[in-house]
Design a protein around this motif. Sequence first.
Motif, PDB file in Angstrom:
ATOM      1  N   GLY A 180       0.811  -1.205   0.000  1.00 25.65           N
ATOM      2  CA  GLY A 180       0.000   0.000   0.000  1.00 25.65           C
ATOM      3  C   GLY A 180       0.844   1.254   0.000  1.00 25.65           C
ATOM      4  N   SER A 181       0.151   2.402  -0.001  1.00 23.72           N
ATOM      5  CA  SER A 181       0.852   3.682  -0.017  1.00 23.72           C
ATOM      6  C   SER A 181       1.585   3.896   1.291  1.00 23.72           C
ATOM      7  CB  SER A 181      -0.160   4.815  -0.240  1.00 23.72           C
ATOM      8  OG  SER A 181      -1.141   4.803   0.794  1.00 23.72           O
ATOM      9  N   GLY A 182       2.670   4.624   1.217  1.00 28.05           N
ATOM     10  CA  GLY A 182       3.466   4.912   2.409  1.00 28.05           C
ATOM     11  C   GLY A 182       4.677   4.040   2.548  1.00 28.05           C
ATOM     12  N   SER A 183       4.840   3.014   1.718  1.00 29.17           N
ATOM     13  CA  SER A 183       6.012   2.144   1.764  1.00 29.17           C
ATOM     14  C   SER A 183       6.412   1.802   0.342  1.00 29.17           C
ATOM     15  CB  SER A 183       5.732   0.870   2.572  1.00 29.17           C
ATOM     16  OG  SER A 183       4.652   0.159   2.005  1.00 29.17           O
ATOM     17  N   ALA A 184       7.638   1.325   0.191  1.00 31.43           N
ATOM     18  CA  ALA A 184       8.145   1.023  -1.143  1.00 31.43           C
ATOM     19  C   ALA A 184       7.389  -0.149  -1.754  1.00 31.43           C
ATOM     20  CB  ALA A 184       9.635   0.699  -1.073  1.00 31.43           C
ATOM     21  N   PRO A 185       6.989  -0.045  -3.037  1.00 29.92           N
ATOM     22  CA  PRO A 185       6.282  -1.163  -3.684  1.00 29.92           C
ATOM     23  C   PRO A 185       7.172  -2.395  -3.783  1.00 29.92           C
ATOM     24  CG  PRO A 185       6.052   0.871  -4.941  1.00 29.92           C
ATOM     25  CD  PRO A 185       7.125   1.120  -3.920  1.00 29.92           C
ATOM     26  N   THR A 186       6.551  -3.556  -3.700  1.00 30.31           N
ATOM     27  CA  THR A 186       7.270  -4.814  -3.842  1.00 30.31           C
ATOM     28  C   THR A 186       7.629  -5.036  -5.305  1.00 30.31           C
ATOM     29  OG1 THR A 186       6.016  -5.743  -2.001  1.00 30.31           O
ATOM     30  CG2 THR A 186       7.181  -7.294  -3.427  1.00 30.31           C
ATOM     31  N   PRO A 187       8.890  -5.302  -5.624  1.00 34.29           N
ATOM     32  CA  PRO A 187       9.262  -5.521  -7.036  1.00 34.29           C
ATOM     33  C   PRO A 187       8.708  -6.838  -7.554  1.00 34.29           C
ATOM     34  CG  PRO A 187      11.131  -5.968  -5.617  1.00 34.29           C
ATOM     35  CD  PRO A 187      10.058  -5.414  -4.724  1.00 34.29           C
ATOM     36  N   LEU A 188       8.521  -6.901  -8.861  1.00 32.94           N
ATOM     37  CA  LEU A 188       8.183  -8.158  -9.514  1.00 32.94           C
ATOM     38  C   LEU A 188       9.461  -8.956  -9.752  1.00 32.94           C
ATOM     39  CD1 LEU A 188       5.603  -6.958 -12.202  1.00 32.94           C
ATOM     40  CD2 LEU A 188       5.109  -8.113 -10.039  1.00 32.94           C
ATOM     41  N   VAL A 189       9.367 -10.262  -9.651  1.00 30.15           N
ATOM     42  CA  VAL A 189      10.536 -11.123  -9.849  1.00 30.15           C
ATOM     43  C   VAL A 189      10.184 -12.152 -10.915  1.00 30.15           C
ATOM     44  CG1 VAL A 189      12.185 -12.707  -8.817  1.00 30.15           C
ATOM     45  CG2 VAL A 189      11.264 -10.811  -7.461  1.00 30.15           C
ATOM     46  N   LEU A 190      11.000 -12.182 -11.964  1.00 19.71           N
ATOM     47  CA  LEU A 190      10.865 -13.176 -13.022  1.00 19.71           C
ATOM     48  C   LEU A 190      11.844 -14.316 -12.768  1.00 19.71           C
ATOM     49  CD1 LEU A 190      10.529 -11.172 -16.364  1.00 19.71           C
ATOM     50  CD2 LEU A 190       8.959 -12.930 -15.561  1.00 19.71           C
ATOM     51  N   ASP A 191      11.379 -15.550 -12.862  1.00 18.15           N
ATOM     52  CA  ASP A 191      12.230 -16.727 -12.721  1.00 18.15           C
ATOM     53  C   ASP A 191      12.280 -17.480 -14.045  1.00 18.15           C
ATOM     54  OD1 ASP A 191      12.772 -16.217 -10.075  1.00 18.15           O
ATOM     55  OD2 ASP A 191      11.139 -17.475  -9.325  1.00 18.15           O
ATOM     56  N   LEU A 192      13.484 -17.698 -14.574  1.00 18.21           N
ATOM     57  CA  LEU A 192      13.639 -18.441 -15.823  1.00 18.21           C
ATOM     58  C   LEU A 192      13.311 -19.913 -15.597  1.00 18.21           C
ATOM     59  CD1 LEU A 192      16.983 -16.970 -17.240  1.00 18.21           C
ATOM     60  CD2 LEU A 192      14.638 -16.332 -17.842  1.00 18.21           C
ATOM     61  N   LEU A 193      12.728 -20.539 -16.602  1.00 19.24           N
ATOM     62  CA  LEU A 193      12.426 -21.962 -16.520  1.00 19.24           C
ATOM     63  C   LEU A 193      13.696 -22.799 -16.578  1.00 19.24           C
ATOM     64  CD1 LEU A 193       9.312 -22.106 -18.871  1.00 19.24           C
ATOM     65  CD2 LEU A 193       9.391 -21.740 -16.405  1.00 19.24           C
ATOM     66  N   THR A 194      14.695 -22.324 -17.315  1.00 16.70           N
ATOM     67  CA  THR A 194      15.991 -22.998 -17.405  1.00 16.70           C
ATOM     68  C   THR A 194      17.081 -22.013 -17.009  1.00 16.70           C
ATOM     69  OG1 THR A 194      15.197 -24.387 -19.212  1.00 16.70           O
ATOM     70  CG2 THR A 194      17.577 -24.250 -18.904  1.00 16.70           C
ATOM     71  N   PRO A 195      17.884 -22.314 -15.996  1.00 14.72           N
ATOM     72  CA  PRO A 195      18.915 -21.370 -15.570  1.00 14.72           C
ATOM     73  C   PRO A 195      19.883 -21.034 -16.694  1.00 14.72           C
ATOM     74  CG  PRO A 195      18.638 -23.116 -13.940  1.00 14.72           C
ATOM     75  CD  PRO A 195      17.853 -23.528 -15.146  1.00 14.72           C
ATOM     76  N   SER A 196      20.143 -19.745 -16.893  1.00 12.37           N
ATOM     77  CA  SER A 196      21.079 -19.295 -17.921  1.00 12.37           C
ATOM     78  C   SER A 196      21.443 -17.848 -17.630  1.00 12.37           C
ATOM     79  CB  SER A 196      20.470 -19.426 -19.313  1.00 12.37           C
ATOM     80  OG  SER A 196      21.302 -18.809 -20.284  1.00 12.37           O
ATOM     81  N   PHE A 197      22.730 -17.589 -17.395  1.00 15.62           N
ATOM     82  CA  PHE A 197      23.165 -16.217 -17.142  1.00 15.62           C
ATOM     83  C   PHE A 197      22.921 -15.340 -18.364  1.00 15.62           C
ATOM     84  CE2 PHE A 197      25.739 -18.429 -13.905  1.00 15.62           C
ATOM     85  CZ  PHE A 197      25.440 -17.646 -12.796  1.00 15.62           C
ATOM     86  N   SER A 198      23.206 -15.874 -19.529  1.00 18.24           N
ATOM     87  CA  SER A 198      23.044 -15.078 -20.747  1.00 18.24           C
ATOM     88  C   SER A 198      21.583 -14.736 -20.992  1.00 18.24           C
ATOM     89  CB  SER A 198      23.632 -15.817 -21.946  1.00 18.24           C
ATOM     90  OG  SER A 198      23.010 -17.088 -22.101  1.00 18.24           O
ATOM     91  N   MET A 199      20.685 -15.693 -20.776  1.00 12.70           N
ATOM     92  CA  MET A 199      19.264 -15.414 -20.980  1.00 12.70           C
ATOM     93  C   MET A 199      18.738 -14.449 -19.931  1.00 12.70           C
ATOM     94  SD  MET A 199      16.532 -15.731 -22.705  1.00 12.70           S
ATOM     95  CE  MET A 199      16.752 -17.110 -23.837  1.00 12.70           C
ATOM     96  N   ALA A 200      19.197 -14.589 -18.679  1.00 17.81           N
ATOM     97  CA  ALA A 200      18.756 -13.665 -17.633  1.00 17.81           C
ATOM     98  C   ALA A 200      19.157 -12.231 -17.971  1.00 17.81           C
ATOM     99  CB  ALA A 200      19.335 -14.088 -16.283  1.00 17.81           C
TER     100      ALA A 200
END
Length: 368
Positions: A180-200
């Motif tokens: 809610g208002s008065g505090s920092a919004p929670t960020p969205l987090v994307l998780d890759l289906l297959t781990p990859s530094f280059s794709m991230a």
Amino acid sequence: MRVLLALLLLLAGPALAERVKDVARFQGVRGNALVGYGLVVGLPGTGDDNLVFTLQSMRSALAALGVVIPARANAQLKNAAAVMITAELPPFAKPGQRIDVTVAALGRTKSLRGGTLVLSELKGPDGETYALAQGQVSVSGFGAEGADGSKIVVNTPTSGRIPGGAVVERGVPIPFAGTGSGSAPTPLVLDLLTPSFSMAQAVADAINAQEGGGVAQAIDAVSITVRAPADPAARVRLASRIEALEVEGSAPAARVIVNARTGTVVIGGNVRLLPAGIAHGNLTVAVTETYTVSQPAPFARRGQTVVTAQSDVSVAQEKTRMALLQPGPRLQDLVDAINTLGAAPGDLVAILEALREAGALRAELVVI
């Protein structure tokens, strides 16, 4: 004997753009497993046949409907079966929506074909009821049995599905909305289906190019954080724009997958071969024994009939053949070399492992 290789040649070519929604999921947006216990009735004589817990379940179900079965009554339950029920509660599921359920026999029932699941609760790991299941069981398998004990079974007749057989009673809160208002919004987090530094990093760069620099940041090979507003409607619009983004990631890792039982080989297009020679041959040792009967001469007083064994040992060795692997990205060279050797599926795994140990096969080898 030549080995038949079923190949999926993923030829290395220009990288194709992929949508973010096909390679990643927003953290927290996931399904939840549900499980329950129930009773299937209406079976054509293929039920549990007086199992203790099936009798208890039947008594409890009828008692809830006002029908009391005496404790000493010998109820014949060939038309009923105890089952376990499983389902997945999708994300953002709301009360009143329907989900598919799977039922599987718990006792000694022979088939669930023709049965109907009685109203049952589906619970989550917290013990709370999230859905109610009921309906006609659809079974793909079947079985037939003769009077002499011979039988045939196709697929699995002791499990089935009920499409749309459960009604959601309560949803699972998903932390998608911001604070809610008065505090920092929670960020969205994307998780890759297959781990990859280059794709991230590619996903983060694509988001920053569209939404502005510094909005997204890759924190490891799986997760990308996205700065998002607190308003739920604005977060949904941002998520929809991110899902529609197209990203050109790096090519997948070089990999060779071998099924040793069927001889199936799947070779990725990024597999590289170095010069190598392969020799393959088989040595067969056979031992045969011949039994003969030795009898004494006619009218002999001290003779005795005996059985003697004669052993014959033979050794057969196939002619060893040498195949040459040419360097370069030509996967056909590897296929031709293995077929020339006449390797069996069991030998194929050993050949590929030897190539990898020698450094001639530049790829990950997965044996299933």
